[in-house]
Design an enzyme around this catalytic site. Structure first.
Site, PDB file in Angstrom:
ATOM      1  N   GLY A  72     -78.630  68.991 -29.039  1.00 37.70           N
ATOM      2  CA  GLY A  72     -78.110  70.350 -29.154  1.00 37.70           C
ATOM      3  C   GLY A  72     -78.562  71.235 -27.996  1.00 37.70           C
ATOM      4  N   THR A  73     -79.783  71.042 -27.546  1.00 42.81           N
ATOM      5  CA  THR A  73     -80.314  71.875 -26.457  1.00 42.81           C
ATOM      6  C   THR A  73     -79.482  71.701 -25.187  1.00 42.81           C
ATOM      7  OG1 THR A  73     -82.525  71.762 -27.385  1.00 42.81           O
ATOM      8  CG2 THR A  73     -82.375  72.289 -25.045  1.00 42.81           C
ATOM      9  N   ASN A 145     -80.896  78.572 -38.158  1.00 37.85           N
ATOM     10  CA  ASN A 145     -81.791  77.465 -38.483  1.00 37.85           C
ATOM     11  C   ASN A 145     -82.984  77.878 -39.341  1.00 37.85           C
ATOM     12  OD1 ASN A 145     -81.943  78.646 -35.738  1.00 37.85           O
ATOM     13  ND2 ASN A 145     -83.918  77.625 -35.651  1.00 37.85           N
ATOM     14  N   GLN A 173     -76.810  73.434 -37.179  1.00 36.40           N
ATOM     15  CA  GLN A 173     -77.366  73.398 -38.539  1.00 36.40           C
ATOM     16  C   GLN A 173     -76.290  73.383 -39.614  1.00 36.40           C
ATOM     17  OE1 GLN A 173     -80.414  72.926 -39.450  1.00 36.40           O
ATOM     18  NE2 GLN A 173     -81.591  73.331 -37.601  1.00 36.40           N
ATOM     19  N   SER A 193     -75.710  68.362 -33.030  1.00 36.66           N
ATOM     20  CA  SER A 193     -76.887  67.536 -32.762  1.00 36.66           C
ATOM     21  C   SER A 193     -76.975  66.468 -33.850  1.00 36.66           C
ATOM     22  CB  SER A 193     -78.139  68.416 -32.776  1.00 36.66           C
ATOM     23  OG  SER A 193     -79.281  67.604 -32.678  1.00 36.66           O
ATOM     24  N   ALA A 194     -77.112  65.208 -33.438  1.00 36.04           N
ATOM     25  CA  ALA A 194     -77.053  64.107 -34.409  1.00 36.04           C
ATOM     26  C   ALA A 194     -78.204  64.126 -35.411  1.00 36.04           C
ATOM     27  CB  ALA A 194     -77.041  62.776 -33.667  1.00 36.04           C
ATOM     28  N   HIS A 195     -79.407  64.511 -34.955  1.00 38.75           N
ATOM     29  CA  HIS A 195     -80.562  64.322 -35.841  1.00 38.75           C
ATOM     30  C   HIS A 195     -80.631  65.334 -36.984  1.00 38.75           C
ATOM     31  CE1 HIS A 195     -83.643  67.359 -34.342  1.00 38.75           C
ATOM     32  NE2 HIS A 195     -82.833  67.362 -33.298  1.00 38.75           N
ATOM     33  N   THR A 231     -75.386  57.165 -17.444  1.00 42.09           N
ATOM     34  CA  THR A 231     -74.997  56.106 -18.386  1.00 42.09           C
ATOM     35  C   THR A 231     -75.181  56.597 -19.813  1.00 42.09           C
ATOM     36  OG1 THR A 231     -75.616  54.433 -16.779  1.00 42.09           O
ATOM     37  CG2 THR A 231     -75.460  53.705 -19.071  1.00 42.09           C
ATOM     38  N   CYS A 318     -91.824  74.531 -33.337  1.00 40.35           N
ATOM     39  CA  CYS A 318     -91.983  74.883 -31.929  1.00 40.35           C
ATOM     40  C   CYS A 318     -92.600  73.696 -31.215  1.00 40.35           C
ATOM     41  CB  CYS A 318     -92.874  76.115 -31.836  1.00 40.35           C
ATOM     42  SG  CYS A 318     -92.855  76.810 -30.201  1.00 40.35           S
TER      43      CYS A 318
HETATM   44  N1  PMP Z   1     -79.528  74.831 -32.146  1.00 41.77           N
HETATM   45  C1  PMP Z   1     -80.069  74.989 -33.352  1.00 41.77           C
HETATM   46  C2  PMP Z   1     -79.518  76.048 -34.262  1.00 41.77           C
HETATM   47  C3  PMP Z   1     -81.117  74.169 -33.770  1.00 41.77           C
HETATM   48  O1  PMP Z   1     -81.652  74.335 -34.982  1.00 41.77           O
HETATM   49  C4  PMP Z   1     -81.597  73.169 -32.893  1.00 41.77           C
HETATM   50  C5  PMP Z   1     -82.728  72.246 -33.299  1.00 41.77           C
HETATM   51  N2  PMP Z   1     -83.868  72.880 -33.778  1.00 41.77           N
HETATM   52  C6  PMP Z   1     -81.002  73.058 -31.629  1.00 41.77           C
HETATM   53  C7  PMP Z   1     -79.968  73.893 -31.296  1.00 41.77           C
HETATM   54  C8  PMP Z   1     -81.487  72.032 -30.641  1.00 41.77           C
HETATM   55  O2  PMP Z   1     -81.039  70.751 -30.953  1.00 41.77           O
HETATM   56  P1  PMP Z   1     -81.799  69.455 -30.393  1.00 41.77           P
HETATM   57  O3  PMP Z   1     -83.038  69.307 -31.160  1.00 41.77           O
HETATM   58  O4  PMP Z   1     -80.816  68.345 -30.626  1.00 41.77           O
HETATM   59  O5  PMP Z   1     -82.011  69.684 -28.922  1.00 41.77           O
END
Ligand code: PMP
Length: 384
Positions: A72-73, A145, A173, A193-195, A231, A318
């Site tokens: 996601g970042t 989040n 989220q 974000s997959a996780h 890749t 954090c």
């Molecule tokens: N956006 C939100 C709203 C999130 O909660 C998070 C993860 N805490 C992220 C982005 C970042 O995702 P990632 O951990 O996959 O980089």
């Protein structure tokens, strides 16, 4: 996840789904570089393209609109730099990967306030859009989040469009917890974000509306239609695809999680009437509960709960392990004390009544001890 732990931190990361873990291993066994033309490469390519379709389906997008990223970042950073924006307008409660990425660009950067319930102020958004010249991006998350509060993305997108601005939505989220349809939201770009939905960590996607050209951040190979060189993380992408299929079903079962969360909140309020539930009065994700108990620092609560075998978060997890007073709660008008003494409980598919009971017993005990020592007090200190 060890069975002895009550894991109530799904917003930090959701335990990987069995099918997703299996897909990761299978993709590793297949091997091959998706850019190779031989049979092994073609098999890897097939895995990536199948997952692309599965992720697209999850949010009502087309497969070619999916750009796989490292999470996601990265997707948020890519979105904010998609064009040489003159102005970036974001909500004050965005994840740091939006706020810090926006601050790092040359664009002028406006953080739009939220109200006391944590909902974006649409009038302030409209004011920020007025008189904008050049490419402008509005970025509003779908669900926060820390509090789970849902944002009026569709309305924000309508305003943005009236002013010729593009729209990005961080749906990290929300996906797998509520139904998400990119077209219905009116978003040009969407972060996943997959996780957070039972896939592996280190993989995500930016969905980019067909016809919108995104400036790549990584240069090199022509992967991901020239928009993200490198890749592909084939095992991660395979796991993401498998988790996406499950997440579609998960939304239909969200009522069960909401009932568990609502029951937990009823018991919290009955046992500790001074406790605050942030965002309680407005629509929220079904799984999230953000509790304020002023006077007991969040870290103290998290550590005490950890000792009792309960995993929760102090607002946003954090990376440094240091917890700052939540910028989200501060934006909602929380005093520094209230913002630094709130915790987030987030449930998911495997959560049970035994987990929430275990949390309650430990948390109420903590409150009683703090009360005896005179440190806990009613969060009258809600407003700064
Ligand atoms: N956006 C939100 C709203 C999130 O909660 C998070 C993860 N805490 C992220 C982005 C970042 O995702 P990632 O951990 O996959 O980089």
């Amino acid at each position: 996840m060890a069975a002895t732990i009550a894991y109530l931190d799904y917003n930090a990361t959701a335990p990987i789904r069995e099918a997703a873990a299996r897909a990761v291993v299978e993709a590793m066994e297949v091997g091959g570089n998706p850019s190779s033309v031989h049979a092994s490469g073609r098999r890897a390519r097939k895995i990536v393209e199948a997952a692309r379709g599965q992720v697209a389906t999850l949010v009502g997008a087309k497969p070619m609109e999916v750009i796989f990223t490292s999470g996601g970042t990265e997707a948020n950073n890519l979105a904010l730099n998609a064009l040489p924006f003159r102005r970036l307008i974001v909500s004050a409660i965005e994840h740091d990967s939006i706020l810090a990425a926006a601050a790092a660009t040359d664009a002028d950067f406006v953080a739009v306030p939220v109200d006391r319930d944590g909902v974006l102020d649409l009038a302030a958004l409209e004011a920020a859009l007025a008189g904008c010249e050049g490419p402008v991006l509005v970025s509003v998350m779908l669900a926060n989040n820390e509090t789970g509060v849902l944002q009026p993305v569709r309305e924000a997108a309508g305003l943005a469009r009236e002013h010729g601005a593009l729209v990005h939505c961080d749906a990290t989220q929300a996906v797998g917890r509520i139904a998400v349809d990119m077209v219905e939201l009116g978003a040009d770009m969407l972060t996943l974000s997959a996780h957070k939905l039972g896939g592996p960590q280190g993989v995500g996607a930016l969905i980019v509306r067909e016809g919108l050209d995104v400036q790549p951040r990584q240069h090199g190979g022509g992967q991901e239609f020239g928009r993200r060189a490198g890749t592909e993380n084939v095992p991660g992408i395979a796991g993401f695809g498998a988790a996406a299929i499950i997440a579609l079903d998960e939304v239909a079962r969200a009522g069960k999680i909401a009932a568990l969360r609502d029951g937990l909140e009823r018991q919290i309020k009955r046992s500790v009437p001074a406790a605050l539930i942030w965002g309680e009065a407005v629509p929220r994700l079904p799984n999230t509960c953000c509790i304020g108990l002023a006077g007991v620092p969040s870290e103290t609560q998290v550590m005490a709960l950890d000792l009792a075998g309960v995993a929760v978060s102090a607002g946003a997890a954090c990376s440094s392990g240091k917890v700052r007073p939540s910028h989200v709660l501060r934006a909602m008008g929380a005093s520094p004390d209230a913002a630094a003494s709130s915790i987030r409980v987030s449930l998911g598919a495997a959560s049970t009544a035994a987990d929430t009971e275990r949390f309650l017993t430990a948390w109420i005990g903590l409150y009683a001890r703090a009360n005896r020592h005179g440190s806990a007090h009613a969060p009258a200190a809600r407003r700064a």
